[in-house]
Structure formats: C-alpha cells, structure tokens
Design an enzyme around this catalytic site. Structure first.
Site, PDB file in Angstrom:
ATOM      1  N   ASP A  18       0.846  -1.187   0.000  1.00  0.00           N
ATOM      2  CA  ASP A  18       0.000   0.000   0.000  1.00  0.00           C
ATOM      3  C   ASP A  18       0.885   1.242   0.000  1.00  0.00           C
ATOM      4  O   ASP A  18       2.058   1.177   0.382  1.00  0.00           O
ATOM      5  CB  ASP A  18      -0.889  -0.032   1.257  1.00  0.00           C
ATOM      6  CG  ASP A  18      -1.921   1.069   1.301  1.00  0.00           C
ATOM      7  OD1 ASP A  18      -2.354   1.546   0.236  1.00  0.00           O
ATOM      8  OD2 ASP A  18      -2.314   1.449   2.420  1.00  0.00           O
ATOM      9  N   ARG A  19       0.330   2.366  -0.415  1.00  0.00           N
ATOM     10  CA  ARG A  19       1.121   3.595  -0.429  1.00  0.00           C
ATOM     11  C   ARG A  19       0.900   4.399   0.847  1.00  0.00           C
ATOM     12  O   ARG A  19       1.741   4.402   1.731  1.00  0.00           O
ATOM     13  CB  ARG A  19       0.770   4.443  -1.672  1.00  0.00           C
ATOM     14  CG  ARG A  19       1.805   5.533  -1.938  1.00  0.00           C
ATOM     15  CD  ARG A  19       1.328   6.556  -2.922  1.00  0.00           C
ATOM     16  NE  ARG A  19       0.631   7.619  -2.196  1.00  0.00           N
ATOM     17  CZ  ARG A  19       0.167   8.708  -2.762  1.00  0.00           C
ATOM     18  NH1 ARG A  19       0.261   8.895  -4.063  1.00  0.00           N
ATOM     19  NH2 ARG A  19      -0.441   9.627  -2.040  1.00  0.00           N
ATOM     20  N   ASP A  20      -0.242   5.081   0.961  1.00  0.00           N
ATOM     21  CA  ASP A  20      -0.488   5.983   2.092  1.00  0.00           C
ATOM     22  C   ASP A  20      -0.601   5.204   3.404  1.00  0.00           C
ATOM     23  O   ASP A  20      -1.437   4.318   3.544  1.00  0.00           O
ATOM     24  CB  ASP A  20      -1.765   6.797   1.852  1.00  0.00           C
ATOM     25  CG  ASP A  20      -1.659   7.662   0.609  1.00  0.00           C
ATOM     26  OD1 ASP A  20      -0.585   8.241   0.373  1.00  0.00           O
ATOM     27  OD2 ASP A  20      -2.661   7.753  -0.127  1.00  0.00           O
ATOM     28  N   TYR A  32      -5.709  14.768   1.609  1.00  0.00           N
ATOM     29  CA  TYR A  32      -4.914  13.940   0.717  1.00  0.00           C
ATOM     30  C   TYR A  32      -3.541  14.557   0.501  1.00  0.00           C
ATOM     31  O   TYR A  32      -3.388  15.770   0.570  1.00  0.00           O
ATOM     32  CB  TYR A  32      -5.621  13.793  -0.646  1.00  0.00           C
ATOM     33  CG  TYR A  32      -6.986  13.172  -0.498  1.00  0.00           C
ATOM     34  CD1 TYR A  32      -7.142  11.798  -0.452  1.00  0.00           C
ATOM     35  CD2 TYR A  32      -8.115  13.973  -0.363  1.00  0.00           C
ATOM     36  CE1 TYR A  32      -8.389  11.220  -0.280  1.00  0.00           C
ATOM     37  CE2 TYR A  32      -9.369  13.406  -0.197  1.00  0.00           C
ATOM     38  CZ  TYR A  32      -9.502  12.031  -0.152  1.00  0.00           C
ATOM     39  OH  TYR A  32     -10.731  11.467   0.026  1.00  0.00           O
ATOM     40  N   THR A  63      -2.980   1.082  -4.416  1.00  0.00           N
ATOM     41  CA  THR A  63      -3.391   2.242  -3.630  1.00  0.00           C
ATOM     42  C   THR A  63      -4.737   2.815  -4.051  1.00  0.00           C
ATOM     43  O   THR A  63      -5.007   2.962  -5.240  1.00  0.00           O
ATOM     44  CB  THR A  63      -2.296   3.340  -3.688  1.00  0.00           C
ATOM     45  OG1 THR A  63      -2.699   4.467  -2.924  1.00  0.00           O
ATOM     46  CG2 THR A  63      -1.992   3.773  -5.110  1.00  0.00           C
ATOM     47  N   ASN A  64      -5.578   3.103  -3.073  1.00  0.00           N
ATOM     48  CA  ASN A  64      -6.806   3.867  -3.310  1.00  0.00           C
ATOM     49  C   ASN A  64      -6.427   5.340  -3.340  1.00  0.00           C
ATOM     50  O   ASN A  64      -5.667   5.799  -2.489  1.00  0.00           O
ATOM     51  CB  ASN A  64      -7.815   3.649  -2.179  1.00  0.00           C
ATOM     52  CG  ASN A  64      -8.433   2.271  -2.175  1.00  0.00           C
ATOM     53  OD1 ASN A  64      -8.417   1.561  -3.170  1.00  0.00           O
ATOM     54  ND2 ASN A  64      -8.998   1.890  -1.041  1.00  0.00           N
ATOM     55  N   GLN A  65      -6.976   6.071  -4.289  1.00  0.00           N
ATOM     56  CA  GLN A  65      -6.709   7.508  -4.382  1.00  0.00           C
ATOM     57  C   GLN A  65      -8.020   8.256  -4.660  1.00  0.00           C
ATOM     58  O   GLN A  65      -8.226   8.829  -5.735  1.00  0.00           O
ATOM     59  CB  GLN A  65      -5.658   7.795  -5.461  1.00  0.00           C
ATOM     60  CG  GLN A  65      -4.284   7.277  -5.128  1.00  0.00           C
ATOM     61  CD  GLN A  65      -3.677   7.934  -3.906  1.00  0.00           C
ATOM     62  OE1 GLN A  65      -3.785   9.145  -3.705  1.00  0.00           O
ATOM     63  NE2 GLN A  65      -3.032   7.140  -3.052  1.00  0.00           N
ATOM     64  N   CYS A 110     -16.981   0.597  -7.387  1.00  0.00           N
ATOM     65  CA  CYS A 110     -16.157  -0.014  -8.438  1.00  0.00           C
ATOM     66  C   CYS A 110     -15.575  -1.336  -7.934  1.00  0.00           C
ATOM     67  O   CYS A 110     -15.626  -1.641  -6.744  1.00  0.00           O
ATOM     68  CB  CYS A 110     -15.035   0.939  -8.847  1.00  0.00           C
ATOM     69  SG  CYS A 110     -13.849   1.225  -7.518  1.00  0.00           S
ATOM     70  N   ARG A 113     -11.559  -0.568  -5.999  1.00  0.00           N
ATOM     71  CA  ARG A 113     -11.291   0.094  -4.721  1.00  0.00           C
ATOM     72  C   ARG A 113     -11.229  -0.923  -3.585  1.00  0.00           C
ATOM     73  O   ARG A 113     -12.149  -1.701  -3.380  1.00  0.00           O
ATOM     74  CB  ARG A 113     -12.361   1.153  -4.434  1.00  0.00           C
ATOM     75  CG  ARG A 113     -12.066   1.920  -3.163  1.00  0.00           C
ATOM     76  CD  ARG A 113     -13.014   3.092  -2.970  1.00  0.00           C
ATOM     77  NE  ARG A 113     -12.690   3.743  -1.735  1.00  0.00           N
ATOM     78  CZ  ARG A 113     -11.682   4.588  -1.555  1.00  0.00           C
ATOM     79  NH1 ARG A 113     -10.927   4.914  -2.574  1.00  0.00           N
ATOM     80  NH2 ARG A 113     -11.426   5.111  -0.379  1.00  0.00           N
ATOM     81  N   LYS A 114     -10.091  -0.893  -2.877  1.00  0.00           N
ATOM     82  CA  LYS A 114      -9.998  -1.757  -1.697  1.00  0.00           C
ATOM     83  C   LYS A 114     -11.113  -1.359  -0.723  1.00  0.00           C
ATOM     84  O   LYS A 114     -11.353  -0.177  -0.569  1.00  0.00           O
ATOM     85  CB  LYS A 114      -8.620  -1.600  -1.024  1.00  0.00           C
ATOM     86  CG  LYS A 114      -7.464  -2.082  -1.854  1.00  0.00           C
ATOM     87  CD  LYS A 114      -6.122  -1.864  -1.168  1.00  0.00           C
ATOM     88  CE  LYS A 114      -5.797  -0.395  -1.137  1.00  0.00           C
ATOM     89  NZ  LYS A 114      -4.559  -0.042  -0.472  1.00  0.00           N
TER      90      LYS A 114
END
Length: 176
Positions: A18-20, A32, A63-65, A110, A113-114
């Site tokens: 994961d990113r964030d 964000y 990653t979710n953004q 969608c 999206r996690k």
C-alpha cells in the site's frame, strides 16, 4: 500455453504494498497528499524495502486515491508524485514494477477500490504471479480484507511500532 502456465506457477519475489500509511505518511483524515512536497516517506518502510530488494524482491504498489474523484488532486499531479516516488526508489536499488491505483470515490462501488480485490487480480494477471504465494503490506483493516478476498497473505503495518515485515517475508520464501 505450457510456457504461460509454467511462468504463472513459478515462484516470483513480488511484494504488494500500500502507499499511504505504509510507504508515506498519511494525510489527516479527509485530506490527501496532493503534491510531492507533501509526500513524506516512512523511513522504516524504506529500509525494509531495501532489505527485501537485496534478497531479490520487486514491488507493486496497490493504492486507493479517492482524492481524484473528490477533486482534491488531478491525475496529472498524482502521476508526478508517483514518478518522483519511483525515481527515489530506483536511486536506492528498489524496483517498483508498477502502481495500481483506484481513482474512484467509495460511493462509486467499483471493483478496484480496496477492500475489493480488483487491483490485486489485475496485477496478478499482468505479472503472472500467484496471489496465494504473495504478501500484501497495508495499514488498515480494509487492506487486510482486500488481501483476504484476493487470496493473498496480508500483513498489517503500523508505523508506530517497530514491526519488521521484511524478515517474515524472507523467511517464508526460504521455506519454499
């Protein structure tokens, strides 16, 4: 067909991450990271990724953004952040194979999206790796739910504690 099957079944040293909240510090709730200057790496993650790289691992960021759907950041600005992040890793011998990003709002329902597993499944298809032999490092329960739904092994990361996920992953690969 046999070559494709052999490629898929061969063990690959790929870590999904994961990113964030794992690679970089999360922005406060409801906000964000919208510019490179706001992007702050988590040092213990970088050292663990470097350790895994020396053992032959490569990385795919999942990653979710939602900031894109909410209008807080443009796709172009996000691409600049990701390009700079990948350059930073490359300079340190850490190979980011790809970044899978969901730009959708959580209300859009969608498949990517996690906690849904869409990005995991697409990465597995694109890079021909088995999710059941792969780890995903995330920082919240939705990440762990997504990993579970994708059939991969989730590792919950908390930057407040000195948790060494790289040793666990290396040991698992040594056992195979």
């Amino acid at each position: 067909r046999k070559e494709l099957a052999d490629d898929y079944l061969s063990q690959k040293k790929i870590l999904l991450i994961d990113r964030d909240g794992v690679i970089n510090k999360k922005a406060p709730r409801g906000e964000y990271v919208t510019t490179w200057s706001e992007f702050e790496f988590i040092p213990q993650t970088i050292s663990q990724m470097k350790n895994l790289s020396m053992f032959g691992f490569e990385f795919i960021v999942i990653t979710n953004q939602a900031g894109i759907a909410r209008g807080s950041i443009s796709l172009g600005d996000l691409e600049i952040i990701h390009s700079n992040m990948c350059d930073y890793f490359k300079e340190r011998g850490i190979n980011i194979l790809d970044i899978y990003m969901c730009p959708h709002h959580w209300d859009e329902n969608c498949d990517c999206r996690k906690p849904k597993p869409g990005m995991f499944l697409k990465a597995s298809w694109d890079y021909k790796f088995r999710l059941d032999e792969t780890f995903f490092v995330g920082d919240d329960e939705r990440d762990m739910e997504a990993a579970n739904l994708a059939g991969t092994q989730g590792i919950l990361f908390d930057e407040e504690h000195d948790f060494n996920f790289s040793d666990r992953i290396i040991e698992s690969f040594k056992e195979h």
